[in-house]
Design a protein around this motif. Structure first.
Motif, PDB file in Angstrom:
ATOM      1  N   GLY A 280       2.452   1.940  -6.823  1.00 52.14           N
ATOM      2  CA  GLY A 280       3.877   1.642  -6.724  1.00 52.14           C
ATOM      3  C   GLY A 280       4.400   1.165  -8.060  1.00 52.14           C
ATOM      4  N   LEU A 281       5.366   1.902  -8.622  1.00 52.53           N
ATOM      5  CA  LEU A 281       5.820   1.610  -9.981  1.00 52.53           C
ATOM      6  C   LEU A 281       7.313   1.316 -10.034  1.00 52.53           C
ATOM      7  N   GLY A 282       7.766   0.550  -9.033  1.00 55.80           N
ATOM      8  CA  GLY A 282       9.103  -0.014  -9.084  1.00 55.80           C
ATOM      9  C   GLY A 282       9.107  -1.245  -9.970  1.00 55.80           C
ATOM     10  N   ARG A 283      10.100  -2.106  -9.776  1.00 62.87           N
ATOM     11  CA  ARG A 283      10.230  -3.299 -10.622  1.00 62.87           C
ATOM     12  C   ARG A 283       8.979  -4.166 -10.582  1.00 62.87           C
ATOM     13  N   SER A 284       8.495  -4.489  -9.373  1.00 60.34           N
ATOM     14  CA  SER A 284       7.334  -5.379  -9.278  1.00 60.34           C
ATOM     15  C   SER A 284       6.066  -4.690  -9.764  1.00 60.34           C
ATOM     16  N   GLY A 285       5.937  -3.369  -9.506  1.00 60.03           N
ATOM     17  CA  GLY A 285       4.737  -2.659  -9.933  1.00 60.03           C
ATOM     18  C   GLY A 285       4.598  -2.601 -11.439  1.00 60.03           C
ATOM     19  N   LYS A 286       5.699  -2.322 -12.127  1.00 64.67           N
ATOM     20  CA  LYS A 286       5.641  -2.265 -13.593  1.00 64.67           C
ATOM     21  C   LYS A 286       5.404  -3.654 -14.189  1.00 64.67           C
TER      22      LYS A 286
ATOM     23  N   TRP B 103     -11.122   6.868  -9.103  1.00 66.64           N
ATOM     24  CA  TRP B 103     -11.531   5.523  -8.710  1.00 66.64           C
ATOM     25  C   TRP B 103     -12.765   5.029  -9.473  1.00 66.64           C
ATOM     26  N   HIS B 104     -13.304   5.825 -10.348  1.00 68.35           N
ATOM     27  CA  HIS B 104     -14.526   5.422 -11.050  1.00 68.35           C
ATOM     28  C   HIS B 104     -14.287   4.141 -11.857  1.00 68.35           C
ATOM     29  N   GLY B 105     -15.073   3.109 -11.567  1.00 66.00           N
ATOM     30  CA  GLY B 105     -15.003   1.852 -12.305  1.00 66.00           C
ATOM     31  C   GLY B 105     -13.897   0.920 -11.879  1.00 66.00           C
ATOM     32  N   VAL B 106     -13.057   1.295 -10.916  1.00 65.98           N
ATOM     33  CA  VAL B 106     -11.946   0.430 -10.479  1.00 65.98           C
ATOM     34  C   VAL B 106     -12.497  -0.761  -9.698  1.00 65.98           C
ATOM     35  N   THR B 107     -12.047  -1.960 -10.062  1.00 65.44           N
ATOM     36  CA  THR B 107     -12.533  -3.179  -9.402  1.00 65.44           C
ATOM     37  C   THR B 107     -11.522  -3.784  -8.439  1.00 65.44           C
ATOM     38  N   MET B 108     -10.253  -3.363  -8.532  1.00 63.11           N
ATOM     39  CA  MET B 108      -9.220  -3.936  -7.664  1.00 63.11           C
ATOM     40  C   MET B 108      -8.031  -2.981  -7.617  1.00 63.11           C
ATOM     41  N   LEU B 109      -7.369  -2.916  -6.452  1.00 64.89           N
ATOM     42  CA  LEU B 109      -6.109  -2.197  -6.301  1.00 64.89           C
ATOM     43  C   LEU B 109      -5.019  -3.217  -6.040  1.00 64.89           C
ATOM     44  N   VAL B 110      -3.925  -3.128  -6.798  1.00 66.22           N
ATOM     45  CA  VAL B 110      -2.773  -4.002  -6.593  1.00 66.22           C
ATOM     46  C   VAL B 110      -1.616  -3.134  -6.122  1.00 66.22           C
ATOM     47  N   THR B 111      -1.065  -3.452  -4.952  1.00 64.55           N
ATOM     48  CA  THR B 111      -0.030  -2.616  -4.355  1.00 64.55           C
ATOM     49  C   THR B 111       1.308  -3.336  -4.310  1.00 64.55           C
ATOM     50  N   SER B 112       2.375  -2.568  -4.377  1.00 66.97           N
ATOM     51  CA  SER B 112       3.719  -3.125  -4.228  1.00 66.97           C
ATOM     52  C   SER B 112       3.957  -3.495  -2.768  1.00 66.97           C
ATOM     53  N   PRO B 113       4.816  -4.499  -2.500  1.00 69.36           N
ATOM     54  CA  PRO B 113       4.943  -5.023  -1.125  1.00 69.36           C
ATOM     55  C   PRO B 113       5.511  -4.049  -0.118  1.00 69.36           C
ATOM     56  N   GLY B 114       6.318  -3.075  -0.554  1.00 70.60           N
ATOM     57  CA  GLY B 114       6.934  -2.167   0.399  1.00 70.60           C
ATOM     58  C   GLY B 114       6.018  -1.090   0.932  1.00 70.60           C
ATOM     59  N   ILE B 115       4.802  -1.006   0.422  1.00 67.55           N
ATOM     60  CA  ILE B 115       3.880   0.069   0.811  1.00 67.55           C
ATOM     61  C   ILE B 115       2.996  -0.405   1.969  1.00 67.55           C
ATOM     62  N   PRO B 116       3.022   0.254   3.126  1.00 62.63           N
ATOM     63  CA  PRO B 116       2.219  -0.200   4.271  1.00 62.63           C
ATOM     64  C   PRO B 116       0.726  -0.203   3.954  1.00 62.63           C
ATOM     65  N   HIS B 117       0.058  -1.278   4.380  1.00 59.77           N
ATOM     66  CA  HIS B 117      -1.388  -1.357   4.155  1.00 59.77           C
ATOM     67  C   HIS B 117      -2.167  -1.464   5.462  1.00 59.77           C
TER      68      HIS B 117
END
Length: 467
Positions: free
Chosen positions: A16-22, A64-78
């Motif tokens: 998510g690359l809106g205001r909070s994502g960026k 996903w190779h080597g990724v240690t964490m995913l940070v998501t924007s709040p509007g995206i259902p999890h």
């Protein structure tokens, strides 16, 4: 900016690359992380890539190779109604999922705090209605009382875009259920729960899931003080869960109607007066009736919650009272736009659900009510008891005709558009009337958000002044 701690030399994915994502991506990079990012929108991805972000297709396993964490924007259902495919992939790979709120709480405290005379503090506000006004009011009071303060979160500045802490500063953040539900760290010094009414139920799997998301702010972090509105069963339950004994004054109970004189610490409003009680004794009283920026019982509840939070960080009652009088209110929340020929025009575009609209309708007499938009589940039949002061309803948008069937004997017209509603209401209004925009519906049928709807109403009213 607040650099994220504990991510140096790690690969972190941002969804998510809106205001909070960026802003999150920038804060992660400032903390030494290698950031890869993804957004479902092609234009959004291209714009972010042009700004220097590394775009990686997180729908593909090789990204996903080597990724240690995913940070998501709040509007995206999890979780509900179903996880976004990228989040579901992170779950399957065992990769932790967080959001900017969790990163803020784990990163806000810095090494320089040892040199401060007074440690910075965080006040976090959640609830269904009133949380934006309560957050803004706390921030206003702090600044009026000479305390350094920043405000952010779901209102104003994203949390990771706030400035690093200053000596004695109080940061006030508004948190939605989308934000509290997922954050892996939630450690405010003071946490505020305003109220709970049904909202976002599809996102949380029902009322229980919605309340559980709010409750995490109190259960996960254990704030030093909890300010709890107890006018609904959920708030009463939460206060009981947090207090260890009747004498436990770490919980400040708040009400907009009940007299609370038996709790260890309470703040309540009755008949327009705010009262603070401690250990069965009244210690302060404030007349709220003449405070123009806080009209109606719902704003008196907001005033009680803000007062309690400010008392929890040591501010004196008389200084808080003085700050109340200089609070102008927030746009789109019982905002007095203008008074023209004795008719007042009030913009409460934020009243997007039945409960918020009911509170607006109870705050005024002689109402010409502009309502409608994209109606929510359940309709507006529950508003019938609050329509006794409505002279006429002017119904707009997608649900106008549905709303007409649910307002009983209240006179109405199908105005369709905001232009017609304002024009007809102003033509029929008399001195002493209130033309009130309190839609009881979402805005998405005619506007991109409630702010644009309120701005359109305001512009139309300003046009009336120019005639």
């Amino acid at each position: 900016m607040i650099p994220v701690q504990g991510v140096e030399d790690q690969t972190v994915a941002v969804l998510g690359l809106g205001r909070s994502g960026k802003a999150t991506a920038a804060a992660l990079q400032a903390g030494g992380a290698h950031v890869i990012a993804w957004d479902d929108g092609v234009d959004t991805r291209e714009a972010a890539e042009a700004e220097g972000l590394h775009i990686a297709d997180l729908t593909r396993d090789e990204s996903w190779h080597g990724v240690t964490m995913l940070v998501t924007s709040p509007g995206i259902p999890h979780l509900y109604p179903h996880p976004h495919p990228v989040i579901a992939r992170a779950y399957a790979l065992g990769i932790p999922v967080d959001n900017d709120i969790g990163l803020f709480f784990r990163s806000y405290a810095g090494a320089g705090w040892d040199e401060f005379d007074r440690a910075p503090r965080v006040i976090a506000v959640t609830g269904s209605n009133g949380k934006s006004t309560t957050t803004a009011l706390i921030h206003h009071i702090l600044r009026e009382c000479g305390r350094p303060s920043q405000m952010g979160g779901n209102i104003g500045t994203g949390v990771l875009s706030l400035e690093p802490a200053r000596d004695g500063e109080v940061v006030v953040i508004e948190l939605s259920s989308y934000q509290t539900e997922l954050a892996r760290a939630l450690t405010p010094d003071v946490a505020v729960f305003t109220n709970l009414t049904p909202d976002h139920l599809d996102r949380h799997g029902g009322t229980g899931g919605y309340f559980a998301a709010k409750r995490r702010l109190f259960a996960e972090g254990g704030p030093d003080r909890a300010v709890i509105g107890i006018d609904e069963a959920e708030g009463l339950y939460l206060a009981g869960q947090l207090a260890t004994a009747p004498s436990d004054d770490r919980v400040i109970r708040v009400s907009a109607g009940q007299k609370l004189d038996r709790a260890a610490w309470s703040v309540f409003a009755r008949k327009g007066f705010l009262a603070e009680y401690r250990k069965g004794r009244q210690v302060a009283s404030i007349d709220l009736r003449g405070i123009s920026g806080l009209p109606g019982a719902h704003n008196h509840q907001n005033a009680c919650a803000a007062y309690a939070a400010c008392r929890a960080v040591g501010l004196p009652p008389r200084e808080i009272e003085a700050a109340f009088h200089s609070f102008a209110g927030l746009p789109h929340r019982s905002q007095l736009v203008a008074e023209i020929d004795g008719v007042r025009y009030v913009n409460d575009s934020k009243a997007t659900n039945v409960d918020a609209a009911a509170k607006a309708l109870q705050a005024f007499q002689r109402i010409r009510w502009i309502a409608g938009g994209l109606g929510k589940d359940g309709g507006i039949a529950a508003l019938t008891p609050y329509l006794e002061h409505v002279s006429k309803a002017y119904l707009i948008g997608h649900s106008a005709r549905d709303f007409a069937l649910e307002i009983g004997q209240t006179p109405y017209e199908i105005a369709e558009t905001m232009e017609q509603a304002v024009a007809h209401a102003s033509a029929e209004a008399e001195a002493g009337d209130i033309v009130l925009l309190a839609p009881a519906a979402a805005s998405f049928d005619q506007y991109p958000n409630f702010e644009k709807r309120g701005e359109h109403f305001t512009a139309l009213v300003e046009g009336l002044k120019a005639r």
